[in-house]
Design a protein around this motif. Structure first.
Motif, PDB file in Angstrom:
ATOM      1  N   CYS A   1     -23.349   9.514  89.576  1.00 38.77           N
ATOM      2  CA  CYS A   1     -24.296  10.061  88.942  1.00 38.77           C
ATOM      3  C   CYS A   1     -23.895   9.233  87.481  1.00 38.77           C
ATOM      4  CB  CYS A   1     -24.138  11.381  88.489  1.00 38.77           C
ATOM      5  SG  CYS A   1     -25.482  12.116  87.408  1.00 38.77           S
TER       6      CYS A   1
ATOM      7  N   VAL B   1     -28.914   8.226  89.790  1.00 41.29           N
ATOM      8  CA  VAL B   1     -28.260   8.171  90.919  1.00 41.29           C
ATOM      9  C   VAL B   1     -28.024   7.391  91.731  1.00 41.29           C
ATOM     10  CG1 VAL B   1     -27.556   9.909  92.846  1.00 41.29           C
ATOM     11  CG2 VAL B   1     -28.506  10.781  90.853  1.00 41.29           C
TER      12      VAL B   1
ATOM     13  N   ILE C   1     -30.092  14.800  98.189  1.00 39.43           N
ATOM     14  CA  ILE C   1     -29.995  13.331  97.551  1.00 39.43           C
ATOM     15  C   ILE C   1     -30.843  12.818  98.962  1.00 39.43           C
ATOM     16  CG2 ILE C   1     -28.633  11.527  97.549  1.00 39.43           C
ATOM     17  CD1 ILE C   1     -26.411  13.173  96.431  1.00 39.43           C
TER      18      ILE C   1
ATOM     19  N   ARG D   1     -31.601  10.909  84.558  1.00 39.17           N
ATOM     20  CA  ARG D   1     -30.299  10.482  85.059  1.00 39.17           C
ATOM     21  C   ARG D   1     -30.521   9.614  86.306  1.00 39.17           C
ATOM     22  NH1 ARG D   1     -29.113  15.532  84.263  1.00 39.17           N
ATOM     23  NH2 ARG D   1     -29.470  16.098  86.471  1.00 39.17           N
TER      24      ARG D   1
ATOM     25  N   THR E   1     -33.350  10.787  89.104  1.00 40.84           N
ATOM     26  CA  THR E   1     -33.805  12.017  89.135  1.00 40.84           C
ATOM     27  C   THR E   1     -33.988  12.441  87.492  1.00 40.84           C
ATOM     28  OG1 THR E   1     -31.669  12.689  89.032  1.00 40.84           O
ATOM     29  CG2 THR E   1     -32.667  12.792  90.917  1.00 40.84           C
TER      30      THR E   1
ATOM     31  N   TYR F   1     -24.840  15.410  88.575  1.00 40.91           N
ATOM     32  CA  TYR F   1     -25.700  15.500  89.496  1.00 40.91           C
ATOM     33  C   TYR F   1     -25.474  16.963  89.977  1.00 40.91           C
ATOM     34  CZ  TYR F   1     -29.404  14.918  93.106  1.00 40.91           C
ATOM     35  OH  TYR F   1     -30.605  15.037  93.727  1.00 40.91           O
TER      36      TYR F   1
END
Length: 162
Positions: free
Chosen positions: A137, A123, A152, A121, A118, A146
């Motif tokens: 995260c 995940v 998600i 970052r 994302t 996150y």
């Protein structure tokens, strides 16, 4: 089409044969070939046995609770599992949070690592042999997380012999 361009199969008595549609009349066939009515079928989407932990919840805006679901193709000596997980967590994720517990019926043979990203970052979604789904995260700077209640989304297919 005239008779000269047609091809016929004939038996030992010179009778024309039609293509066999009944498997039982075939002689000297192998004994281990599946017919169409013996092929495995993919199950319907199921959510039996999926439970949520640590503030996780099904992202239930469209599919009436089937955003976290699985289906199975049982191949006899192994299964193919299709897993769909669209969920949220009501807390910020920094360290790993165990979010979902899956049923024994779809247990993988080992760890299944799934990575989604994302923005800047990463995940990580970790499907563990104990059937928990953990989310972590990746942190590049102070305060990276996150954000709570963000979706998600994971779609994963794997094999299992269990």
């Amino acid at each position: 089409m005239d008779q000269a361009t047609k091809a016929y199969l004939r038996d030992k008595d010179n009778n024309n044969l039609l293509v066999a549609s009944d498997w039982s009349i075939i002689q000297n066939k192998p004994g281990n070939i599946a017919t169409t009515d013996q092929l495995p079928k993919l199950s319907n989407w199921q959510r039996d046995g999926i439970t949520y932990e640590n503030g996780a919840y099904d992202w239930d805006h469209v599919n009436n609770g089937y955003n976290c679901a699985y289906r199975v193709a049982d191949m006899g000596s192994f299964k193919i599992i299709e897993l769909r997980l669209d969920f949220g967590v009501n807390q910020d994720i920094v360290n790993e949070v165990e979010c979902i517990k899956l049923p024994d019926a779809i247990k993988p043979d080992g760890d299944e690592e799934i990575t989604i990203s994302t923005d800047i970052r990463g995940v990580m979604v970790h499907l563990k042999p104990d059937l928990t789904v953990g989310v972590y995260c990746q942190q590049f700077g102070q305060g990276d997380k996150y954000t709570a209640n963000a979706m998600i989304s994971v779609h994963h297919v794997y094999f299992t012999t269990l």
